[in-house]
Design an enzyme around this catalytic site. Structure first.
Site, PDB file in Angstrom:
ATOM      1  N   GLN A  71      29.463  -3.510 -20.550  1.00 54.37           N
ATOM      2  CA  GLN A  71      27.640  -2.888 -21.210  1.00 54.37           C
ATOM      3  C   GLN A  71      26.636  -4.535 -20.117  1.00 54.37           C
ATOM      4  O   GLN A  71      27.228  -4.507 -19.600  1.00 54.37           O
ATOM      5  CB  GLN A  71      27.265  -3.628 -22.743  1.00 54.37           C
ATOM      6  CG  GLN A  71      28.125  -2.319 -23.408  1.00 54.37           C
ATOM      7  CD  GLN A  71      27.715  -3.328 -25.109  1.00 54.37           C
ATOM      8  OE1 GLN A  71      28.703  -3.791 -25.944  1.00 54.37           O
ATOM      9  NE2 GLN A  71      26.453  -3.242 -25.571  1.00 54.37           N
ATOM     10  N   HIS A  72      25.369  -3.290 -20.416  1.00 48.49           N
ATOM     11  CA  HIS A  72      24.439  -4.816 -20.076  1.00 48.49           C
ATOM     12  C   HIS A  72      23.943  -4.917 -18.194  1.00 48.49           C
ATOM     13  O   HIS A  72      22.978  -5.380 -17.822  1.00 48.49           O
ATOM     14  CB  HIS A  72      24.377  -5.826 -19.809  1.00 48.49           C
ATOM     15  CG  HIS A  72      25.358  -6.335 -21.799  1.00 48.49           C
ATOM     16  ND1 HIS A  72      24.511  -6.146 -22.681  1.00 48.49           N
ATOM     17  CD2 HIS A  72      26.305  -7.068 -21.912  1.00 48.49           C
ATOM     18  CE1 HIS A  72      25.191  -5.930 -23.938  1.00 48.49           C
ATOM     19  NE2 HIS A  72      26.427  -6.839 -22.978  1.00 48.49           N
ATOM     20  N   ASP A 238      30.774   0.733 -24.263  1.00 46.41           N
ATOM     21  CA  ASP A 238      31.878   0.315 -23.447  1.00 46.41           C
ATOM     22  C   ASP A 238      32.946  -0.049 -25.323  1.00 46.41           C
ATOM     23  O   ASP A 238      33.483   0.722 -25.150  1.00 46.41           O
ATOM     24  CB  ASP A 238      33.198  -0.092 -23.410  1.00 46.41           C
ATOM     25  CG  ASP A 238      32.390  -1.919 -22.668  1.00 46.41           C
ATOM     26  OD1 ASP A 238      31.745  -2.388 -23.508  1.00 46.41           O
ATOM     27  OD2 ASP A 238      32.982  -2.676 -21.830  1.00 46.41           O
TER      28      ASP A 238
HETATM   29  O1  LIG Z   1      29.087  -7.418 -22.036  1.00 42.89           O
HETATM   30  C1  LIG Z   1      30.159  -7.002 -22.890  1.00 42.89           C
HETATM   31  C2  LIG Z   1      30.062  -6.942 -24.349  1.00 42.89           C
HETATM   32  O2  LIG Z   1      28.547  -7.546 -25.264  1.00 42.89           O
HETATM   33  C3  LIG Z   1      31.243  -6.618 -22.392  1.00 42.89           C
HETATM   34  O3  LIG Z   1      32.054  -6.294 -23.939  1.00 42.89           O
HETATM   35  C4  LIG Z   1      31.408  -5.726 -21.468  1.00 42.89           C
HETATM   36  O4  LIG Z   1      30.961  -4.588 -21.478  1.00 42.89           O
HETATM   37  C5  LIG Z   1      32.510  -5.254 -20.508  1.00 42.89           C
HETATM   38  O5  LIG Z   1      33.606  -4.959 -21.048  1.00 42.89           O
HETATM   39  P1  LIG Z   1      34.516  -4.583 -20.577  1.00 42.89           P
HETATM   40  O6  LIG Z   1      34.919  -4.177 -18.981  1.00 42.89           O
HETATM   41  O7  LIG Z   1      35.306  -6.384 -20.652  1.00 42.89           O
HETATM   42  O8  LIG Z   1      35.588  -4.286 -21.845  1.00 42.89           O
END
Ligand SMILES: O=C(CO)[C@@H](O)[C@H](O)COP(=O)(O)O
Ligand SMILES: Nc1ncnc2c1ncn2[C@@H]1O[C@H](COP(=O)(O)OP(=O)(O)O)[C@@H](O)[C@H]1O
Length: 475
Positions: A71-72, A238
């Site tokens: 995300q983000h 994700d």
């Molecule tokens: O920033 C967040 C949720 O807000 C993280 O969960 C990212 O979405 C990255 O996920 P992973 O690659 O660590 O699973």
């Protein structure tokens, strides 16, 4: 048996699963690594996706595909569709000051009022992870790049767009084909979870203008087609995709232990937490996804294993050979700063060392207990927002470790269901793709084992951890 594919473009790697759309049976899979770093050119994700698709035997016989992604991440495109600069990822903390200033600006100098404003207008109080804070950093530090930014999207949006054949070579009109879904839009900071609309005023005040944004498509709508006619689903952030992958229901709290640690639940009401501990995200079905996220999870296992000259499996074995509580050795794992609690400049710390407890086994155990305790704080924050937790579903790379499972059952004080090893983000994306094909999400089985802390109270090491974590918060 029509086939569907699910993609997880996560922080460390890209995973592709191909499943039977009716039974959910795994047919083929592939993966490829991403480079390290918190600033990555999106072309690396595209190369890794091609590699992972090839390793999974291609998509030619697949009827639908969906992309789940970290995300983000801020992906800026110029008016021709070219990437303006490497993407700043969710775990890049350089925009911490921008997050603070956005809160203060909204509250006219009063941080409490500002936080309440953001929680009610977007669902989430800004922290450095949110895309809006990264746009503000861009405008302050790279004015020319900000000016050239004609469109802003997220990692999963960009990959879906590339899969649909769009990109710089397809010309300026290609930007209008960008698509996203509400789960990922809800992590931008310029989208209102309550109204389902973007907030142009946030883009004006951060980037300085309103760029083209991806059109938000519904949970089972299509976002385009590949050149060989495979339907592309809306995709998801994700965590929302993992929720789909384990078929999370009300009463389940999913805890994902990957690069990030996340604690989230599916809810029929949006969260608006002015303390900022819980982000009020949306899920991938039309519901909501209150979520707490930490920056320090499996990388602490990787670093501790490297320090001890051990493999990850050996780290787990060592940890299990130490007593619960690691004889008082306590790690507060804020190695990369922290997001929950919001301490972007914090560092990790080790407490309670004595000449007798300072052993490899206790250090291995303290690393795992520290990461799990920080997630127990996330669980408490969700419960404080009214989330009912009857069981924990443990996923992500770290969930494979028996030591992690045992410590989780001790610290969470709830039954911990561990699905069989798998790629639950990619699986959730594949399940969404099957839903796009038929108009309904299929019921695919999720098998696993439940780990219980038989008849005991929550482990005392959680209180010791909280004592030291509170000190880290004071500085
Ligand atoms: O920033 C967040 C949720 O807000 C993280 O969960 C990212 O979405 C990255 O996920 P992973 O690659 O660590 O699973
Ligand atoms: N047996 C294990 N014990 C502890 N951690 C593990 C084990 N196997 C894998 N991991 C961790 O899983 C992480 C990758 O998890 P994953 O969920 O794929 O991450 P991400 O989605 O953030 O890219 C690696 O950093 C690794 O440390």
């Amino acid at each position: 048996m029509p086939l569907v594919a699910g993609i997880d473009s996560s922080t460390q790697s890209c995973k592709v699963v191909i499943r039977d759309s009716v039974t959910g049976a795994l047919v083929r899979q592939g993966r490829a690594s991403h480079p390290d770093g918190t600033e990555i050119h999106p072309d690396h994700w595209w190369t890794a996706l091609q590699e992972a698709i090839a390793a999974a035997g291609g998509l030619d016989d697949v009827d639908a595909v969906s992309v789940g992604g970290q995300q983000h991440g801020m992906v800026c495109l110029d008016e021709t569709g070219e990437v303006v600069r490497p993407a700043l990822l969710w775990n890049d903390t350089r925009s911490a000051q921008d997050a603070e200033e956005l809160i203060l600006d909204a509250g006219r100098g009063d941080a409490g009022a500002g936080a309440a404003y953001w929680a009610s207008s977007t669902g989430t109080v800004p922290v450095a992870s949110l895309t809006a804070t990264k746009l503000r950093w861009l405008a302050r530090n790279e004015a020319e790049n900000a000016r050239r930014t004609a469109a802003v999207c997220l990692p999963h949006d960009w990959l879906s767009w590339r899969l649909a054949g769009h990109g710089p070579a397809t010309g300026p009109a290609s930007l209008q084909f960008l698509r996203t879904d509400r789960s990922d839009a809800s992590g931008t900071g310029y989208y209102s979870v309550a109204t389902g609309e973007y907030l142009p005023e946030v883009l004006e005040s951060t980037l300085g203008h309103v760029p083209v944004l991806p059109v938000i498509v519904g949970p089972l709508e299509t976002a385009g087609k590949t050149s060989t006619g495979t339907l592309i689903g809306p995709g998801a952030g994700d965590n929302a995709a993992a929720g789909l992958g384990v078929s999370a229901a009300v009463g389940d709290v999913v805890i994902s232990i990957g690069t990030s640690g996340t604690v989230f639940a599916v809810s029929d009401t949006p969260a608006q937490d002015p303390s900022g501990l819980v982000a009020g995200f949306a899920d991938a079905t039309g519901n909501y996804l209150p979520l707490a996220c930490t920056l320090n999870a499996t990388r602490i296992f990787d670093a501790t294993a490297a320090l001890l000259g051990a493999s990850l499996n050996e780290l787990g074995t060592l940890a299990l050979s130490a007593p619960e509580g690691a004889e008082g050795l306590t790690m507060v794992p804020y190695f990369e700063g922290e997001r929950t609690p919001n301490l972007p400049d914090a560092t990790g710390s080790l407490h309670g060392m004595t000449l007798s407890n300072y052993t490899p086994a206790n250090l291995a155990r303290a690393a795992i207990e520290g990461v799990i305790c920080s997630l127990a704080d996330g669980l408490a924050a969700l419960q404080a927002q009214g989330v009912a937790a009857r069981r924990i579903i443990l996923v992500g790379g770290g969930a494979q470790s028996e030591a992690v499972q045992q410590v989780a059952a001790s610290a969470f004080g709830l039954p911990v269901f561990v699905p069989n090893p798998g790629e639950y983000v990619a699986d959730g994306a594949a399940r969404q793709a099957a839903g796009v094909l038929t108009g309904q999400l299929p019921d695919w089985p999720v098998d696993g084992v439940t780990v219980n802390r038989e008849g005991k109270d929550v482990a005392p090491f959680l209180d010791t951890y909280r004592h030291y974590a509170a000190k880290a918060a004071i500085g």
